[in-house]
Design a protein around this motif. Structure first.
Motif: not given
Length: 166
Positions: A55-59
């Protein structure tokens, strides 16, 4: 370079990302800036899958006018500067990033980093919030006792490597 001689990069990368995922800074992070692995660097496909599952946001970094600009993946990755895959999504404010995974040619256990010589990550790391954790990631063979250092070189908070090969 030693990292170019690593032939089991895919398998070892999975172990490396498991080590990263075990850290409290990873578990607490919402937005994680990684990188699109190139030859000799840890393979990032399994990392991207892990980030999504957790559930992490990839940057990802985009190199623009010699500076790293953090962006969401958006419509996908395209070959950018130096042939490195770059994201097409919207820009993410630096203060909105919780954790940065940093590649390098070599690292010391204390967090000194040897990059490719462009200074892109040095400048980027200098502009991060004190609350953002930086983790240098590498294969065990890339851990060294010391690297050449200049006053402007950016260090990382933690260095994580895969378990050394037997």
């Amino acid at each position: 370079m030693v990292r170019d001689l690593i032939d089991d990069r895919l398998l070892r990368s999975v172990g490396l990302w498991a080590e990263v995922a075990s850290l409290p800074a990873y578990r607490a992070a919402r937005r994680v800036m990684a990188f699109a692995g190139t030859a000799g660097e840890p393979d990032t496909d399994s990392l991207f899958a892990r980030l999504a599952a957790d559930g992490k946001i990839l940057v990802l970094p985009s190199l623009e006018d010699g500076m790293i600009v953090p962006r969401l993946v958006g419509s996908g990755l395209v070959a950018g500067a130096h042939g490195i895959l770059s994201p097409q999504g919207e820009v993410v404010p630096v203060d909105g990033i919780d954790l940065v995974l940093v590649p390098g040619v070599a690292f010391t256990e204390a967090g000194a980093r040897l990059g490719r010589g462009g200074g892109h990550y040095d400048r980027f790391l200098a502009g991060l919030s004190a609350t953002c954790t930086t983790i240098g990631v590498c294969f065990a063979e890339q851990l060294v006792d010391e690297v050449p250092s200049e006053p402007h070189d950016g260090n990382v908070d933690v260095v994580v490597s895969d378990p050394p090969p037997e």
